[in-house]
Every structure is written in C-alpha cells, then in structure tokens.
Design a protein around this motif. Structure first.
Motif, PDB file in Angstrom:
ATOM      1  N   LEU A   5       2.116  10.753 -34.741  1.00  0.00           N
ATOM      2  CA  LEU A   5       0.995   9.813 -34.694  1.00  0.00           C
ATOM      3  C   LEU A   5       1.376   8.549 -33.939  1.00  0.00           C
ATOM      4  O   LEU A   5       0.579   8.007 -33.172  1.00  0.00           O
ATOM      5  CB  LEU A   5       0.544   9.450 -36.114  1.00  0.00           C
ATOM      6  N   VAL A   6       2.595   8.074 -34.139  1.00  0.00           N
ATOM      7  CA  VAL A   6       3.045   6.888 -33.404  1.00  0.00           C
ATOM      8  C   VAL A   6       3.024   7.166 -31.913  1.00  0.00           C
ATOM      9  O   VAL A   6       2.579   6.349 -31.109  1.00  0.00           O
ATOM     10  CB  VAL A   6       4.461   6.476 -33.854  1.00  0.00           C
ATOM     11  N   LEU A   7       3.485   8.339 -31.509  1.00  0.00           N
ATOM     12  CA  LEU A   7       3.491   8.710 -30.100  1.00  0.00           C
ATOM     13  C   LEU A   7       2.086   8.744 -29.534  1.00  0.00           C
ATOM     14  O   LEU A   7       1.813   8.210 -28.449  1.00  0.00           O
ATOM     15  CB  LEU A   7       4.152  10.085 -29.926  1.00  0.00           C
ATOM     16  N   VAL A   8       1.161   9.345 -30.267  1.00  0.00           N
ATOM     17  CA  VAL A   8      -0.210   9.479 -29.791  1.00  0.00           C
ATOM     18  C   VAL A   8      -0.917   8.137 -29.728  1.00  0.00           C
ATOM     19  O   VAL A   8      -1.581   7.796 -28.751  1.00  0.00           O
ATOM     20  CB  VAL A   8      -1.004  10.447 -30.695  1.00  0.00           C
ATOM     21  N   ILE A   9      -0.755   7.317 -30.759  1.00  0.00           N
ATOM     22  CA  ILE A   9      -1.557   6.113 -30.895  1.00  0.00           C
ATOM     23  C   ILE A   9      -0.950   4.927 -30.159  1.00  0.00           C
ATOM     24  O   ILE A   9      -1.605   3.926 -29.926  1.00  0.00           O
ATOM     25  CB  ILE A   9      -1.779   5.809 -32.390  1.00  0.00           C
ATOM     26  N   THR A  10       0.293   5.042 -29.720  1.00  0.00           N
ATOM     27  CA  THR A  10       0.892   3.950 -28.944  1.00  0.00           C
ATOM     28  C   THR A  10       0.003   3.553 -27.784  1.00  0.00           C
ATOM     29  O   THR A  10      -0.100   2.389 -27.423  1.00  0.00           O
ATOM     30  CB  THR A  10       2.279   4.373 -28.410  1.00  0.00           C
ATOM     31  N   GLY A  11      -0.682   4.531 -27.190  1.00  0.00           N
ATOM     32  CA  GLY A  11      -1.535   4.247 -26.045  1.00  0.00           C
ATOM     33  C   GLY A  11      -2.972   3.955 -26.378  1.00  0.00           C
ATOM     34  O   GLY A  11      -3.739   3.603 -25.494  1.00  0.00           O
ATOM     35  N   ILE A  12      -3.390   4.080 -27.619  1.00  0.00           N
ATOM     36  CA  ILE A  12      -4.804   3.927 -27.955  1.00  0.00           C
ATOM     37  C   ILE A  12      -5.199   2.472 -28.104  1.00  0.00           C
ATOM     38  O   ILE A  12      -6.215   2.032 -27.606  1.00  0.00           O
ATOM     39  CB  ILE A  12      -5.125   4.685 -29.271  1.00  0.00           C
ATOM     40  N   TRP A 300      -2.096   2.115 -16.997  1.00  0.00           N
ATOM     41  CA  TRP A 300      -1.257   1.334 -17.891  1.00  0.00           C
ATOM     42  C   TRP A 300      -0.430   0.305 -17.135  1.00  0.00           C
ATOM     43  O   TRP A 300      -0.120   0.485 -15.965  1.00  0.00           O
ATOM     44  CB  TRP A 300      -0.277   2.254 -18.632  1.00  0.00           C
ATOM     45  N   THR A 301      -0.037  -0.754 -17.828  1.00  0.00           N
ATOM     46  CA  THR A 301       0.949  -1.678 -17.298  1.00  0.00           C
ATOM     47  C   THR A 301       2.340  -1.178 -17.694  1.00  0.00           C
ATOM     48  O   THR A 301       2.478  -0.235 -18.485  1.00  0.00           O
ATOM     49  CB  THR A 301       0.749  -3.097 -17.846  1.00  0.00           C
ATOM     50  N   MET A 396       3.774   6.866 -22.877  1.00  0.00           N
ATOM     51  CA  MET A 396       5.039   7.569 -23.072  1.00  0.00           C
ATOM     52  C   MET A 396       5.002   8.994 -22.528  1.00  0.00           C
ATOM     53  O   MET A 396       6.043   9.642 -22.402  1.00  0.00           O
ATOM     54  CB  MET A 396       5.387   7.588 -24.569  1.00  0.00           C
ATOM     55  N   MET A 397       3.791   9.468 -22.197  1.00  0.00           N
ATOM     56  CA  MET A 397       3.642  10.840 -21.722  1.00  0.00           C
ATOM     57  C   MET A 397       3.390  10.909 -20.220  1.00  0.00           C
ATOM     58  O   MET A 397       3.154  11.988 -19.675  1.00  0.00           O
ATOM     59  CB  MET A 397       2.479  11.515 -22.469  1.00  0.00           C
ATOM     60  N   ILE A 398       3.431   9.771 -19.532  1.00  0.00           N
ATOM     61  CA  ILE A 398       3.119   9.740 -18.102  1.00  0.00           C
ATOM     62  C   ILE A 398       4.208  10.472 -17.313  1.00  0.00           C
ATOM     63  O   ILE A 398       5.407  10.323 -17.578  1.00  0.00           O
ATOM     64  CB  ILE A 398       2.991   8.291 -17.608  1.00  0.00           C
ATOM     65  N   SER A 399       3.755  11.267 -16.338  1.00  0.00           N
ATOM     66  CA  SER A 399       4.653  11.944 -15.419  1.00  0.00           C
ATOM     67  C   SER A 399       3.954  12.078 -14.077  1.00  0.00           C
ATOM     68  O   SER A 399       2.797  11.667 -13.922  1.00  0.00           O
ATOM     69  CB  SER A 399       5.043  13.327 -15.956  1.00  0.00           C
ATOM     70  N   GLY A 405      -1.045  10.107 -18.828  1.00  0.00           N
ATOM     71  CA  GLY A 405      -0.346  10.424 -20.068  1.00  0.00           C
ATOM     72  C   GLY A 405      -1.198  11.175 -21.066  1.00  0.00           C
ATOM     73  O   GLY A 405      -1.152  10.895 -22.272  1.00  0.00           O
ATOM     74  N   ALA A 406      -1.993  12.141 -20.597  1.00  0.00           N
ATOM     75  CA  ALA A 406      -2.850  12.925 -21.487  1.00  0.00           C
ATOM     76  C   ALA A 406      -2.020  13.769 -22.441  1.00  0.00           C
ATOM     77  O   ALA A 406      -0.984  14.326 -22.066  1.00  0.00           O
ATOM     78  CB  ALA A 406      -3.773  13.809 -20.663  1.00  0.00           C
ATOM     79  N   ILE A 407      -2.488  13.866 -23.694  1.00  0.00           N
ATOM     80  CA  ILE A 407      -1.779  14.603 -24.737  1.00  0.00           C
ATOM     81  C   ILE A 407      -2.547  15.878 -25.037  1.00  0.00           C
ATOM     82  O   ILE A 407      -3.689  15.839 -25.513  1.00  0.00           O
ATOM     83  CB  ILE A 407      -1.641  13.747 -26.006  1.00  0.00           C
ATOM     84  N   ASN A 408      -1.929  17.010 -24.730  1.00  0.00           N
ATOM     85  CA  ASN A 408      -2.590  18.298 -24.945  1.00  0.00           C
ATOM     86  C   ASN A 408      -2.938  18.502 -26.417  1.00  0.00           C
ATOM     87  O   ASN A 408      -2.151  18.166 -27.308  1.00  0.00           O
ATOM     88  CB  ASN A 408      -1.686  19.443 -24.475  1.00  0.00           C
ATOM     89  N   GLY A 409      -4.128  19.034 -26.651  1.00  0.00           N
ATOM     90  CA  GLY A 409      -4.560  19.315 -28.011  1.00  0.00           C
ATOM     91  C   GLY A 409      -5.151  18.134 -28.741  1.00  0.00           C
ATOM     92  O   GLY A 409      -5.514  18.248 -29.913  1.00  0.00           O
TER      93      GLY A 409
END
Length: 430
Positions: A5-12, A300-301, A396-399, A405-409
């Motif tokens: 959840l921390v990983l997902v919501i860091t960007g929200i 993102w910055t 954190m998911m940017i590539s 940084g879209a999160i699958n699912g």
C-alpha cells in the motif's frame, strides 16, 4: 500488505485534492443557469450577458440590478483498488462536506437613446471542496501509518470582478470589452503539491491566496427579426503563485511550497432566436486547459510531487428554452454537455476530479411582480455520466517503458452528482 500500500499510494497524494480546480461554472445566476448557461447571443438576463459576452449588455436600455444566491450540494465518490497476494483490495469513500453557497451580484447602466452601456459584476465563477473521511476499507483513505493517507480535505474558490463596456456600432451590431480581476483561495489537507517526508508523511497546507487578472472581448448581432448571433473570447486569467505554509500531522513545520494555477481561456459562440412566446439560446464553448499553467504539464518531479495534471482542452454545449405563454410566469429549461478533459492514462493525476460533470439538467421559472421586479428560481441536477478511471501511478515504478509509473492490477476512479437550488432578483430602475 502495508508495504504494498505504501508503494501504491506514494504517488497518489500529490494529486488527490487539487484536481477539481479549473471547474467552469456552466451558468451565473438563477436565470442564466436555468437556460443551461447559454447567453452569448441571447441576453435575456444581465448576469449571463456580463459573464459570457460583454457586447450583449447593449441589449439593455435601462439601469438593472441583480442579486442571486444558491445552495450547492455535491456527492463525490472515490474508489481505489490495489493488488495483494490474496487478491484485489478495494473500497469506496463518500464525501461528507455538505452544502456550499454560490453568490452573484451585478448591475448594468443603459439608456434608450445612448450607444454606450456599462456594467459591473462580482461572480463566484469556480469553486470546489471535498471531505473524504479516513476509511480503513478504502486503500486511499487508510491512515498514513497503515500505508494510506487518511482524511482528505480541500477547499477552493475563485471570485471574479469585472467592469464591462459595450458600444453600439449600429442598431444591430455592438462590441464590448471587460477587464477582469480575480481573487482565489485554496486549502489542502494533505498538501498534494508538497514532497513527502519518509518518516512524517505528507504535510497539510494552510489557506493560501492569490490575485489574478485577465479580460474579455465580444461581438453581438441582433437581426431585428428574431435571430441573434454572438461571440466572445475570455483570456486566460493570470494569477500569482499560491504560497503555502505546510505542517506535518504531528504539528511540526514543513517546508513551504509555491504553486501557480491559472484559469483557462474560454472561446464562446452562440445563436439565439426570439419570437412571441419563445426564447431559445444555444452556445458552444472551447476551454483551453491544454495551454493553461498548472494544467498543461503532466508527470512527476524528482521529489515525488506532481509536475502537472495533463488536462486536455474541453468543449461545452449549452442550450436553453424560455416559454412566456403564462402571464407573468415564464418557464425555462436548460441542458449542458461537457466533454471530459482527463485522459484515461492520466486519470490518476486528477484524483478525484469530482468537478467533471458531463450532463447538466436545469428547470426554472420567473415570477414577474411588476415591470420592474422579477424573482427567478432554478433547480439543477448534474451527473458525471459514469466514472472517470485509470490505473494507479507511482514515481517508484517509473521506467523507460512505464512513463508515469502505472501499477498493474490497480485502479482509481471517481464520480459524482451535483444539485443546486438558486434564487435571484432582477430590478429594473424605470
């Protein structure tokens, strides 16, 4: 699950509470709202004429005063889903903000034998507010110490003052202009524009203010046989930066952040038709979010805050009909359609864009006490026409192959309905 959840919501959080900004009010005052906001070529009421086409106030040949107030209620819903080893975890949070007040006051000075008409107005042209309470059943609204960011609250308003002048080039054709001056206020908790602290999370912002200015020009043609044409251009409203003073949830001070958010330029064109017992109005508007500072950038910055919202420019179609067959009791109906400026792949950057109303329906009437005093009333119901949705994004998911940084699912979505009850008076000094 907490780490996920921390990983997902860091960007929200950098976007969550600001996305309604820039919402275009579809009408001003009870009369104009009941006509769906259409007034560019059909100046039946001074509020609509002053707001949508400064040249159209030439249609008024007396001194007219108008005051309106409305009670506005919206019911946004925010949904989110995150993937977990045991399956998707989803939840819904409903807004509990309550009722807001919408004001409008205006005056026009016109004379029968004069080519000059003047006007002044003070309108609330944009505003929003959400209060999504802490909710352990919705990933986004879980407490920050559990991987979410708890209660989300925001308040925004934009008040515009304008001074309008119209000149009749002939009996049928007029031009007009209006410098506009603006005051806006924005309060965010948490602050979506601040960078997060690894230990203290995201801070909240105080109520910040910004002043702005712009202008509007227009043309109006009245054929004299029922058909009317009009067009206007309202420039982008340029604002100074909001200067936020932030503090963390534990009460300690956080670094301040500045943000500039302008109001978009609007191009309007309309046609009107009047004959005996019927007045009809149809407007088209182009709202240039794409080239408006605060909306044109996306992504993102380097410090995990938002760079911009990535809104597209949008179209609005307004239509209204007035029936005057009942003595001293005109009836009005209106409809407004708005396209969605939010691209699906960028929907996350406008979470929750609860100000996106696709369909607006209006029903109103007037009570003409005499030739000078009229009471107007309108009921409005709006709907987003379904949910705006997209994938959750995280810096954190940017590539190279995943720009945002879209999160699958995962998924975030938001929808809303609006209701408004407004009353106003028009008084003509004859």
């Amino acid at each position: 699950m907490k780490k996920l959840l921390v990983l997902v919501i860091t960007g929200i959080l950098p976007i969550i509470a600001i996305s309604q900004s820039g919402h275009i009010m579809q009408g001003i005052g009870a009369f104009n709202m009941s006509m769906g906001g259409a007034a560019t070529a059909q100046p039946l009421d001074i509020n609509g004429a002053l707001h949508w086409n400064p040249a159209a106030i030439a249609a008024f040949d007396s001194k007219v005063f108008s005051a309106n107030a409305g009670l506005f209620f919206s019911s946004p819903e925010l949904s989110s889903t995150v993937p977990t080893p045991s399956g998707p975890f989803s939840g819904v949070t409903k807004d509990d903000k309550g009722i807001s007040i919408m004001p409008a006051i205006a005056m026009v000075w016109g004379k029968k034998d004069s080519r000059h008409t003047f006007g002044v107005h003070a309108f609330g042209v944009s505003g929003f507010g959400v209060t999504f309470p802490e909710n352990n059943s919705n990933p986004i609204n879980m407490p920050q110490n559990k991987g979410g960011f708890g209660r989300i609250e925001s308040n925004y308003m934009l008040m515009q003052i304008g001074f309008t002048y119209a000149y009749e080039l002939s009996e049928k054709f007029s031009i007009g202009l209006a410098p506009t001056f603006n005051y806006s206020a924005l309060e965010l908790a948490p602050n979506p524009l601040a960078s997060p602290n690894r230990e203290k999370g995201y801070p909240a912002a105080d109520n910040a203010y910004a002043l702005g200015f712009g202008g509007q020009v227009g043309v109006f043609y009245n054929s004299g046989i029922g058909i009317k044409l009009g067009a206007s251009y309202k420039t982008q409203q340029w604002f100074k930066e909001f200067e936020f003073e932030d503090s963390y949830l534990d009460g300690t001070a956080a670094p301040g952040v500045n943000f500039k958010m302008n109001y978009p330029a609007i191009l309007s064109a309309g046609i009107g038709y009047s004959k005996k017992e019927i007045d009809f109005a149809l407007d088209y508007r182009y709202v240039d979010y794409k080239n408006t500072e605060g909306f044109e950038a996306s992504g993102w910055t380097q410090t995990a805050s938002v760079a911009g919202f990535g809104w597209k420019s949008m179209s609005i179609v307004s239509a209204g009909l007035q029936y005057k067959g009942i003595n001293k009791f005109p009836l009005r109906v209106g409809y407004t359609y708005s396209s969605n400026p939010i691209d699906e792949k960028l929907a996350f950057f406008s979470t929750p864009a609860t100000a996106i109303i696709k369909h607006g329906f209006q029903l109103g009437f007037g009570v003409e006490f005499n030739q000078q005093l009229t009471l107007n009333a309108v009921y409005h119901h709006g709907t987003s026409g379904g949910a705006t949705k997209g994938m959750l994004l995280s810096p954190m998911m940017i590539s190279e192959s995943n720009q945002y940084g879209a999160i699958n699912g995962s998924e975030v979505s938001y929808k809303m309905t609006t209701n408004l009850l407004m009353f106003g008076i028009n008084y003509s000094f004859k």
